[in-house]
Enzyme design. Structure first.
Site, PDB file in Angstrom:
ATOM      1  N   LYS A 226      77.028  38.448 -23.985  1.00 36.33           N
ATOM      2  CA  LYS A 226      76.609  38.938 -22.669  1.00 36.33           C
ATOM      3  C   LYS A 226      75.677  40.141 -22.767  1.00 36.33           C
ATOM      4  O   LYS A 226      74.975  40.462 -21.812  1.00 36.33           O
ATOM      5  CB  LYS A 226      77.833  39.261 -21.816  1.00 36.33           C
ATOM      6  CG  LYS A 226      78.586  38.002 -21.382  1.00 36.33           C
ATOM      7  CD  LYS A 226      79.660  38.293 -20.348  1.00 36.33           C
ATOM      8  CE  LYS A 226      80.295  37.026 -19.814  1.00 36.33           C
ATOM      9  NZ  LYS A 226      81.183  36.369 -20.809  1.00 36.33           N
TER      10      LYS A 226
HETATM   11  C1  LIG Z   1      81.519  34.978 -20.812  1.00 38.40           C
HETATM   12  C2  LIG Z   1      82.016  34.414 -22.089  1.00 38.40           C
HETATM   13  C3  LIG Z   1      82.035  33.027 -22.340  1.00 38.40           C
HETATM   14  C4  LIG Z   1      81.625  32.012 -21.312  1.00 38.40           C
HETATM   15  O1  LIG Z   1      80.249  31.995 -21.056  1.00 38.40           O
HETATM   16  P1  LIG Z   1      79.687  31.229 -19.765  1.00 38.40           P
HETATM   17  O2  LIG Z   1      78.229  31.493 -19.785  1.00 38.40           O
HETATM   18  O3  LIG Z   1      80.378  31.850 -18.577  1.00 38.40           O
HETATM   19  O4  LIG Z   1      80.022  29.798 -19.910  1.00 38.40           O
HETATM   20  C5  LIG Z   1      82.451  32.578 -23.579  1.00 38.40           C
HETATM   21  N1  LIG Z   1      82.882  33.435 -24.529  1.00 38.40           N
HETATM   22  C6  LIG Z   1      82.884  34.769 -24.323  1.00 38.40           C
HETATM   23  C7  LIG Z   1      83.383  35.654 -25.402  1.00 38.40           C
HETATM   24  C8  LIG Z   1      82.458  35.316 -23.108  1.00 38.40           C
HETATM   25  O5  LIG Z   1      82.488  36.641 -22.910  1.00 38.40           O
END
Ligand SMILES: *Cc1c(COP(=O)(O)O)cnc(C)c1O
Length: 433
Positions: free
Chosen positions: A107
């Site tokens: 993210k």
């Molecule tokens: C947010 C997140 C996901 C999921 O990602 P999406 O784009 O919402 O499908 C998977 N793994 C981790 C560690 C995350 O923080």
């Protein structure tokens, strides 16, 4: 480039509006007017490019001419300042480590890109931009870090007191500067409700230019396609078919991969890997889309019963499950499967997986059973194992080494403003600053 809402494909809005609004009024999701194809030269030169150059080439397709090429270069150079190494576990099975950013999760890519893009789009405004965001943990820490010290923008984060992990709380509350953490004596839903009411409050909006930073913002989606290209750059064998397994919750990561494929990246297909929150894999199997309540699992960043990006996926495949099936296969796994895979991978390769990446690897292994022999699978590794240290410790029975960035964080002092779950409290805090 212009953007439209999935609910009104014939009316367009500017890049700045799509990013500042985040969500269209008609409850759809913003999409780019066209998905531009990258030139053959781009792919011919890809091995000689750096990750940030790739990011620039992709980003300019969407951000130009609204921002100048110089500005776009500034954004990508500054946002993409860590690598995403492709690690081969065994022949044909790769992990794409997306966790080398400041908060150790993928993210960071979206949050760092969005913050810098917003700052440039906002630079001729007299009023400072205030980002108001409710978080249950991970998104908030990436956003706080991504916007930290970005000029002309302040961030106010609401998080539920006692309901985020100690590490996440430190990530939210120790930055200071342009980041303010409000600790709400309530639940995540309370935080979200308070933020929603603030957006509807006209007297507040006279004082503040408000925007949100949620995960459906198009400015987070676009940069998430960069690392699909960078994974391909790192592959030695570029002729064997490539499959991406994406551990998914809201499906932002996977949707960004769909954009990369449509921009010309030779991806054979995708594997949508989920935990028991399996609305999309079930849809791909049965043809019925039935979002449900959220189930708590050990891969909790993927605990999403009604994935927000499903609307974008469905739109890209003209609401046809058969079309979607030609590009995406879905699998889901229990916590027991996930823990076994963490143990298995550690004992075979001495490679530590966080629970989300373990779900992704399970998806690829399942898919591989019926894939061509020379198929190559790339699993998106969405978080560093120490981000989920409790699960890793109890599953593998080892004490993982904490990266220095996290270890230092624990020693810093928390700074938060404690308040009740009533909107009036938030409002008087904001009005009196
Ligand atoms: C947010 C997140 C996901 C999921 O990602 P999406 O784009 O919402 O499908 C998977 N793994 C981790 C560690 C995350 O923080």
């Amino acid at each position: 480039m212009r953007f439209y809402s999935t609910n009104s494909p014939l009316s367009f809005t500017s890049l700045a509006d799509a990013i500042m609004k985040s969500l269209p009024e008609d409850n759809g999701l913003f999409m780019p007017e066209t998905i531009p194809a990258l030139s053959p030269e781009f792919f011919e030169n890809i091995e000689r490019s750096s990750f940030s150059e790739i990011a620039f080439e992709v980003a300019k397709q969407y951000l130009s001419p609204d921002l100048s090429l110089k500005e776009i270069r500034e954004i990508t150079d500054d946002a993409i300042n860590f690598p995403v190494p492709l690690v081969e576990l065994e022949k044909g099975t790769f992990m794409l480590e997306l966790f080398h950013g400041p908060t150790l999760a993928f993210k960071d890519v979206g949050a760092r890109f969005m913050s810098r893009t917003m700052a440039l789009l906002n630079k001729n405004q007299s009023k400072k931009l205030t980002i108001l965001v409710a978080t249950s943990g991970d998104t908030g820490s990436a956003v706080a870090n991504g916007f930290y010290k970005v000029e002309g923008i302040e961030v106010i984060i609401l998080y539920p007191s006692g309901k985020v992990s100690p590490l996440q709380e430190k990530q939210l509350t120790t930055l200071g500067g342009n980041i303010t953490a409000l600790e709400i004596k309530g639940t995540f839903d309370d935080c979200q409700r308070m933020v929603k009411l603030a957006f509807l409050d006209t007297s507040l909006r006279e004082k503040y230019r408000l925007s949100s930073a949620n995960s459906i913002n198009i400015a987070r989606l676009i940069p998430q396609s960069f690392y699909y290209f960078d994974a391909f750059r790192q592959l030695k064998d570029k002729s064997a078919p490539v499959y991406f397994s994406v551990p998914s919750g809201n499906f932002g990561n996977l949707t960004a991969g769909l954009l990369a494929k449509r921009m010309g990246l030779p991806i054979a297909a995708f594997i949508a890997s989920t935990n028991e929150n399996n609305s999309v894999p079930r849809y791909l199997n049965s043809g019925e889309y039935e979002p449900t309540h959220t189930i708590a699992t050990i891969s909790n960043a993927m605990d999403v019963g009604a994935p927000s990006n499903f609307a974008r996926m469905n739109h890209l495949y003209h609401e046809s499950v058969d079309e979607m099936r030609s590009d995406i296969t879905g699998y889901y796994f229990s916590d027991t499967d996930t823990r076994s895979e963490m143990i298995n991978t550690y004992s075979r390769y001495r490679y530590m997986l966080d629970p989300h990446a373990a779900v992704g690897l399970l998806g690829w292994k399942e898919f591989k059973k019926s894939a061509p022999d020379h198929a190559q699978g790339i699993v998106l590794e969405t978080a560093h194992p120490t981000k989920f240290i409790d699960v890793v410790k109890e599953t593998l029975n080892i004490e993982p080494e904490i990266p220095k960035a996290l270890a230092d964080l624990i020693t810093l002092e928390k700074k938060s403003v404690l308040m009740g779950p009533e909107y009036e409290g938030l409002k008087s805090f904001l009005m009196s600053r």
